[in-house]
Design a protein around this motif. Sequence first.
Motif, PDB file in Angstrom:
ATOM      1  N   GLN A 136     -41.856   7.870  -3.048  1.00  0.00           N
ATOM      2  CA  GLN A 136     -41.940   9.137  -4.031  1.00  0.00           C
ATOM      3  C   GLN A 136     -42.501  10.180  -3.454  1.00  0.00           C
ATOM      4  O   GLN A 136     -41.809  11.298  -3.417  1.00  0.00           O
ATOM      5  CB  GLN A 136     -42.690   8.777  -5.472  1.00  0.00           C
ATOM      6  N   PHE A 137     -43.625   9.997  -2.610  1.00  0.00           N
ATOM      7  CA  PHE A 137     -44.102  11.016  -1.896  1.00  0.00           C
ATOM      8  C   PHE A 137     -43.250  11.661  -0.902  1.00  0.00           C
ATOM      9  O   PHE A 137     -43.028  12.957  -0.682  1.00  0.00           O
ATOM     10  CB  PHE A 137     -45.450  10.899  -1.365  1.00  0.00           C
ATOM     11  N   ALA A 138     -42.608  10.903  -0.068  1.00  0.00           N
ATOM     12  CA  ALA A 138     -41.843  11.535   0.911  1.00  0.00           C
ATOM     13  C   ALA A 138     -40.753  12.146   0.519  1.00  0.00           C
ATOM     14  O   ALA A 138     -40.238  13.195   0.865  1.00  0.00           O
ATOM     15  CB  ALA A 138     -41.423  10.034   1.908  1.00  0.00           C
ATOM     16  N   THR A 139     -39.901  11.779  -0.602  1.00  0.00           N
ATOM     17  CA  THR A 139     -38.904  12.343  -1.082  1.00  0.00           C
ATOM     18  C   THR A 139     -39.043  13.676  -1.858  1.00  0.00           C
ATOM     19  O   THR A 139     -38.648  14.411  -1.691  1.00  0.00           O
ATOM     20  CB  THR A 139     -38.109  11.441  -2.394  1.00  0.00           C
ATOM     21  N   THR A 140     -40.268  13.532  -2.461  1.00  0.00           N
ATOM     22  CA  THR A 140     -40.959  14.919  -3.259  1.00  0.00           C
ATOM     23  C   THR A 140     -41.086  15.947  -2.298  1.00  0.00           C
ATOM     24  O   THR A 140     -40.744  17.154  -2.482  1.00  0.00           O
ATOM     25  CB  THR A 140     -42.004  14.662  -4.324  1.00  0.00           C
ATOM     26  N   TYR A 141     -41.749  15.591  -1.257  1.00  0.00           N
ATOM     27  CA  TYR A 141     -42.221  16.608  -0.170  1.00  0.00           C
ATOM     28  C   TYR A 141     -41.368  16.934   0.804  1.00  0.00           C
ATOM     29  O   TYR A 141     -41.591  17.455   1.816  1.00  0.00           O
ATOM     30  CB  TYR A 141     -43.583  16.462  -0.063  1.00  0.00           C
ATOM     31  N   GLY A 142     -40.315  15.885   0.984  1.00  0.00           N
ATOM     32  CA  GLY A 142     -39.481  16.140   2.324  1.00  0.00           C
ATOM     33  C   GLY A 142     -39.994  15.659   3.526  1.00  0.00           C
ATOM     34  O   GLY A 142     -39.685  16.403   4.762  1.00  0.00           O
ATOM     35  N   ILE A 143     -40.816  14.645   3.439  1.00  0.00           N
ATOM     36  CA  ILE A 143     -41.535  14.013   4.635  1.00  0.00           C
ATOM     37  C   ILE A 143     -40.840  12.659   4.882  1.00  0.00           C
ATOM     38  O   ILE A 143     -40.604  12.016   3.842  1.00  0.00           O
ATOM     39  CB  ILE A 143     -42.951  13.827   4.643  1.00  0.00           C
ATOM     40  N   PRO A 144     -40.148  12.489   6.221  1.00  0.00           N
ATOM     41  CA  PRO A 144     -39.474  11.213   6.402  1.00  0.00           C
ATOM     42  C   PRO A 144     -40.662  10.166   6.210  1.00  0.00           C
ATOM     43  O   PRO A 144     -41.730  10.099   6.363  1.00  0.00           O
ATOM     44  CB  PRO A 144     -39.296  11.383   7.836  1.00  0.00           C
ATOM     45  N   LEU A 145     -39.918   9.060   5.257  1.00  0.00           N
ATOM     46  CA  LEU A 145     -40.710   8.061   4.857  1.00  0.00           C
ATOM     47  C   LEU A 145     -41.407   7.284   6.269  1.00  0.00           C
ATOM     48  O   LEU A 145     -42.478   6.884   5.970  1.00  0.00           O
ATOM     49  CB  LEU A 145     -39.826   7.070   3.968  1.00  0.00           C
ATOM     50  N   HIS A 146     -40.407   7.092   7.064  1.00  0.00           N
ATOM     51  CA  HIS A 146     -41.105   6.237   8.254  1.00  0.00           C
ATOM     52  C   HIS A 146     -42.155   7.044   8.944  1.00  0.00           C
ATOM     53  O   HIS A 146     -43.381   6.377   9.227  1.00  0.00           O
ATOM     54  CB  HIS A 146     -39.971   6.094   9.328  1.00  0.00           C
ATOM     55  N   SER A 147     -42.156   8.399   8.914  1.00  0.00           N
ATOM     56  CA  SER A 147     -43.550   9.351   9.324  1.00  0.00           C
ATOM     57  C   SER A 147     -44.801   9.204   8.684  1.00  0.00           C
ATOM     58  O   SER A 147     -45.662   8.886   9.095  1.00  0.00           O
ATOM     59  CB  SER A 147     -42.773  10.757   9.440  1.00  0.00           C
ATOM     60  N   LEU A 148     -44.257   9.151   7.425  1.00  0.00           N
ATOM     61  CA  LEU A 148     -45.804   9.090   6.338  1.00  0.00           C
ATOM     62  C   LEU A 148     -46.381   7.734   6.616  1.00  0.00           C
ATOM     63  O   LEU A 148     -47.400   7.713   6.537  1.00  0.00           O
ATOM     64  CB  LEU A 148     -44.888   9.156   4.929  1.00  0.00           C
ATOM     65  N   ARG A 149     -45.692   6.595   6.582  1.00  0.00           N
ATOM     66  CA  ARG A 149     -46.133   5.148   6.825  1.00  0.00           C
ATOM     67  C   ARG A 149     -46.832   5.304   8.132  1.00  0.00           C
ATOM     68  O   ARG A 149     -47.938   4.663   8.034  1.00  0.00           O
ATOM     69  CB  ARG A 149     -44.729   4.254   6.980  1.00  0.00           C
ATOM     70  N   GLN A 150     -46.345   5.927   9.116  1.00  0.00           N
ATOM     71  CA  GLN A 150     -46.978   5.990  10.569  1.00  0.00           C
ATOM     72  C   GLN A 150     -48.199   6.526  10.592  1.00  0.00           C
ATOM     73  O   GLN A 150     -49.313   6.216  11.165  1.00  0.00           O
ATOM     74  CB  GLN A 150     -46.131   6.380  11.689  1.00  0.00           C
ATOM     75  N   TYR A 151     -48.441   7.852   9.688  1.00  0.00           N
ATOM     76  CA  TYR A 151     -49.173   8.361   9.599  1.00  0.00           C
ATOM     77  C   TYR A 151     -50.567   7.791   8.732  1.00  0.00           C
ATOM     78  O   TYR A 151     -51.593   7.864   9.072  1.00  0.00           O
ATOM     79  CB  TYR A 151     -49.154  10.117   8.897  1.00  0.00           C
ATOM     80  N   GLU A 152     -50.124   7.172   7.678  1.00  0.00           N
ATOM     81  CA  GLU A 152     -51.130   6.320   6.894  1.00  0.00           C
ATOM     82  C   GLU A 152     -51.707   5.291   7.605  1.00  0.00           C
ATOM     83  O   GLU A 152     -52.857   4.902   7.077  1.00  0.00           O
ATOM     84  CB  GLU A 152     -50.343   6.041   5.593  1.00  0.00           C
ATOM     85  N   ILE A 153     -51.069   4.693   8.410  1.00  0.00           N
ATOM     86  CA  ILE A 153     -51.590   3.363   9.260  1.00  0.00           C
ATOM     87  C   ILE A 153     -52.279   3.921  10.560  1.00  0.00           C
ATOM     88  O   ILE A 153     -52.776   3.300  11.546  1.00  0.00           O
ATOM     89  CB  ILE A 153     -50.822   2.178   9.701  1.00  0.00           C
ATOM     90  N   ALA A 154     -52.255   5.275  10.697  1.00  0.00           N
ATOM     91  CA  ALA A 154     -53.006   5.867  11.858  1.00  0.00           C
ATOM     92  C   ALA A 154     -52.364   5.388  13.356  1.00  0.00           C
ATOM     93  O   ALA A 154     -53.213   5.630  14.224  1.00  0.00           O
ATOM     94  CB  ALA A 154     -54.447   5.480  12.027  1.00  0.00           C
ATOM     95  N   ARG A 155     -51.149   5.308  13.407  1.00  0.00           N
ATOM     96  CA  ARG A 155     -50.426   5.000  14.383  1.00  0.00           C
ATOM     97  C   ARG A 155     -50.128   6.405  15.137  1.00  0.00           C
ATOM     98  O   ARG A 155     -50.247   6.487  16.254  1.00  0.00           O
ATOM     99  CB  ARG A 155     -49.035   4.344  14.164  1.00  0.00           C
ATOM    100  N   TYR A 156     -49.808   7.360  14.397  1.00  0.00           N
ATOM    101  CA  TYR A 156     -49.611   8.455  14.868  1.00  0.00           C
ATOM    102  C   TYR A 156     -50.237   9.675  14.243  1.00  0.00           C
ATOM    103  O   TYR A 156     -50.534   9.562  12.800  1.00  0.00           O
ATOM    104  CB  TYR A 156     -48.090   9.001  14.794  1.00  0.00           C
ATOM    105  N   MET A 157     -50.856  10.917  15.103  1.00  0.00           N
ATOM    106  CA  MET A 157     -51.136  11.924  14.510  1.00  0.00           C
ATOM    107  C   MET A 157     -49.966  12.800  13.995  1.00  0.00           C
ATOM    108  O   MET A 157     -49.092  13.006  14.938  1.00  0.00           O
ATOM    109  CB  MET A 157     -52.202  12.621  15.201  1.00  0.00           C
ATOM    110  N   PRO A 158     -50.023  13.449  12.942  1.00  0.00           N
ATOM    111  CA  PRO A 158     -48.815  14.225  12.396  1.00  0.00           C
ATOM    112  C   PRO A 158     -49.077  15.673  13.095  1.00  0.00           C
ATOM    113  O   PRO A 158     -49.901  16.043  13.669  1.00  0.00           O
ATOM    114  CB  PRO A 158     -49.291  14.682  10.823  1.00  0.00           C
ATOM    115  N   PRO A 159     -47.762  16.161  13.611  1.00  0.00           N
ATOM    116  CA  PRO A 159     -47.856  17.421  14.215  1.00  0.00           C
ATOM    117  C   PRO A 159     -48.611  18.454  13.333  1.00  0.00           C
ATOM    118  O   PRO A 159     -48.809  18.486  12.275  1.00  0.00           O
ATOM    119  CB  PRO A 159     -46.472  17.711  14.462  1.00  0.00           C
TER     120      PRO A 159
END
Length: 89
Positions: free
Chosen positions: A43-66
């Motif tokens: 829902q967050f990804a859809t509402t705010y236009g953030i790719p779901l895969h990216s959001l998941r990677q940010y939340e598990i601290a795999r990647y730092m968002p740009p």
Amino acid sequence: MIAIPADPNDPEDFPVSVAGLKRAHMGRRFRVLRHRLGVTQEQFATTYGIPLHSLRQYEIARYMPPPATRAYLKVIEAEPDVVARAVAG
């Protein structure tokens, strides 16, 4: 640079770098905001236009968002309803 050294008595523990710690804090910000808004990752990804895969990677601290995504997060944190309406068109 190591922020938190590994516990020498725990063979499954590992050191945490400064960069890893920063990624973890950023991921927590996304998670805390989602929980505050009462929405799932999807829902967050859809509402705010953030790719779901990216959001998941940010939340598990795999990647730092740009930088642009980190700035966007600040705007969402400040005015989530306004941003949701703007994104919806």
